[in-house]
Scaffold this motif. Structure first.
Motif, mmCIF file in Angstrom:
data_model
loop_
_atom_site.group_PDB
_atom_site.id
_atom_site.type_symbol
_atom_site.label_atom_id
_atom_site.label_comp_id
_atom_site.label_asym_id
_atom_site.label_seq_id
_atom_site.Cartn_x
_atom_site.Cartn_y
_atom_site.Cartn_z
ATOM 1 N N GLY A 209 0.821 -1.215 0.000
ATOM 2 C CA GLY A 209 0.000 0.000 0.000
ATOM 3 C C GLY A 209 0.845 1.250 0.000
ATOM 4 O O GLY A 209 1.933 1.284 -0.587
ATOM 5 N N VAL A 210 0.360 2.263 0.704
ATOM 6 C CA VAL A 210 1.032 3.552 0.761
ATOM 7 C C VAL A 210 2.294 3.440 1.602
ATOM 8 O O VAL A 210 2.274 2.881 2.707
ATOM 9 C CB VAL A 210 0.089 4.619 1.363
ATOM 10 N N THR B 254 -5.617 2.004 2.422
ATOM 11 C CA THR B 254 -5.382 1.830 0.992
ATOM 12 C C THR B 254 -6.689 1.781 0.222
ATOM 13 O O THR B 254 -6.712 2.013 -0.997
ATOM 14 C CB THR B 254 -4.576 0.534 0.754
ATOM 15 N N LEU C 251 -0.616 -0.588 -7.651
ATOM 16 C CA LEU C 251 -1.230 -1.582 -6.776
ATOM 17 C C LEU C 251 -2.005 -2.574 -7.630
ATOM 18 O O LEU C 251 -2.763 -2.169 -8.510
ATOM 19 C CB LEU C 251 -2.158 -0.911 -5.768
#
Length: 488
Positions: A150-151, A308, A199
């Protein structure tokens, strides 16, 4: 073989392989439900087009090993899945999908082990497996891919250097790719493996407002925010929003059920807090589980702190709010969304605000991702009318790199930045946590455990299950009580 507590639902068919197929044999090693989802989907995204995939799944035994229910919920299929230790995974790489020992390869007519390995692990796990693969001394080793689920908003250098040595380190956006290369080059490490992608679970139909539907979804996170008071505050505001808008459906989307663990420890489950809601929950408020993509299919506003899920919603053009009620702070992760146009408070949402994402920020952050050959400022990568974009092309660079590595000469052993020379006070202890010696070989104790009889393995599994249950009880029940007593 064991998956949480439902091993019978996912049989082991690792020995099944078609000698006539040209399929890419992939092994995905993951340590939690979300990383399994990322790893399995990434594997299918990065395999060169036109080639079939034979995907074997391995779940690294530990605190967050997912249950069969969690695996089914993330909807990321594999041909086989089993739970393993790090040493067992390395042995599987040495023997290949059919379990053929390296010395018997020619006699068996087997042309090698796995072609591709995806390490969907925390940074320490990736580093340990890289050293373990190097220690195997395989004549033709698999291509190794890793990345982030994710981030990336904290521990940038720490996490990246632990992933260095993989052939492909996936960056989920153009911005991340620039940051990753800067870190590697800044310490004198090879940055060639950094590869721009996205992603793997973005997608779904573009949002269209549906007449008669008005659904707000709050995407909960296990450890953000961390304190009971902050989590109770957010739940209270969500419940108040439902009461303020009785004709609006308000959903609390939960990652796991009480007793299950995910990537992060959840000390204060929202389910427990909801049970204590004064006056009970309003009739238009519900707790929901399930695949996030399916929940987003019926979402008109996605609200979160920094999940996310915000990127998934933004990719589909669903109005998305990143909460500022608790401040915009690095520990919350919502600072990542500065400039996104999505920052908002519950007061603003109660008053009817529907944030609109900034397209430049979205493109830079890998939302509605553009292909590797597109212009750097291609804000129009997604057609404003049809929603048709180039998300599929976001993996072109990764597929090309993986194809070149698969079809090229035999690869040298992985060469991580961390070695006994560059990190002599750090690396041995890190490898020991994964039961490897300083050279990446399984410790004798780990090897003997893996070779134990069926009865001893069954006893150890029962003890592990009991220990996991005790750990979860301690985290969710005992620790909060002790903490409150300490505050008296």
């Amino acid at each position: 073989m064991e998956l949480g507590r439902c091993p019978a639902r996912l049989p082991n068919v690792l020995g099944v392989h078609s000698a006539t197929s040209q399929a890419v044999r992939v092994a995905v090693l993951a340590d939690s439900d979300t990383r399994w989802k990322w790893g399995a989907l990434t594997a299918r995204r990065v395999v060169p087009e036109g080639r079939a995939v034979e995907l074997s799944g391995f779940l690294l035994r530990g605190r967050a090993t997912p249950t069969a229910r969690q695996l089914a919920e993330v909807d990321a299929a594999a041909d086989a899945v089993r739970e393993v230790t790090g040493a067992e995974f390395l042995r599987a790489l040495a023997t290949g999908p059919a379990g053929v020992e390296p010395g018997d390869v020619e006699q068996a007519g087997y042309e090698g082990g796995y072609d591709l390995v995806v390490l969907a692990l925390v940074g320490g796990g990736v580093q340990a497996m890289l050293h373990g693969i190097a220690a195997l001394g395989l004549g033709r080793r698999p291509v190794v891919v890793t990345g982030y689920v994710g981030v990336v908003y904290e521990k940038l250098a720490d996490g990246l250097l632990l992933r260095h040595g993989a052939d492909v380190v996936l960056a989920n956006s153009r911005h991340d790719a620039q940051r990753f290369r800067a870190v590697y080059e800044g310490v004198g490490a090879d940055a060639a493996g950094v590869t721009r992608a996205a992603l793997p679970f973005l997608g779904g139909a573009r949002y269209e407002r549906e007449e008669g539907r008005d659904t707000v979804v709050f995407a909960a996170q296990p450890s953000v925010p961390a304190t009971r008071a902050d989590r109770a505050y957010l739940l209270g505001r969500l419940v108040d929003h439902a009461r303020l808008h009785p004709r609006r459906e308000v959903l609390l989307k939960l990652r796991s059920r009480v007793g299950e663990h995910t990537t992060h420890v959840e000390e204060f489950p929202y389910q427990r807090l909801a049970e204590r809601t004064a006056g009970g929950l309003p009739p238009n408020f519900r707790l929901v589980y399930g695949n996030m993509g399916e929940v987003l299919d019926r979402t008109d506003l996605l609200v979160t702190v920094s999940s996310t899920a915000a990127l998934e919603a933004l990719h589909r053009r669903i109005p998305t709010a990143v909460l500022t009620d608790l401040g915009i702070r690095e520990p919350l992760g919502n600072h990542h969304f500065v400039g996104s146009g999505c920052l908002a408070s519950w007061d603003q949402l109660d008053a009817g605000l529907r944030p609109k994402a900034d397209p430049v920020w979205a493109d830079r952050s890998g939302v509605a991702a553009v292909g590797a050959g597109d212009a750097v400022d291609a804000v129009d990568a997604v057609d404003a009318t049809t929603g048709a974009g180039s998300y599929a092309a976001a993996f072109d660079e990764a597929r090309a790199r993986v194809a070149a590595l698969l079809d090229g000469p035999a690869l040298a052993p992985p060469a991580p930045y961390y070695t006994r020379t560059t990190a002599p006070g750090y690396l041995p202890q890190l490898l020991a946590r994964y039961h490897l010696d300083p050279d990446g070989r399984p410790l004798a104790a780990a090897a003997s455990r893996d070779d134990a009889s069926g009865l001893r393995r069954a006893v150890r599994q029962a003890v592990r299950d009991a220990a996991r249950g005790a750990y979860r009880h301690g985290v969710q029940r005992v620790a909060p009580v002790i903490r409150r007593m300490g505050e008296l």
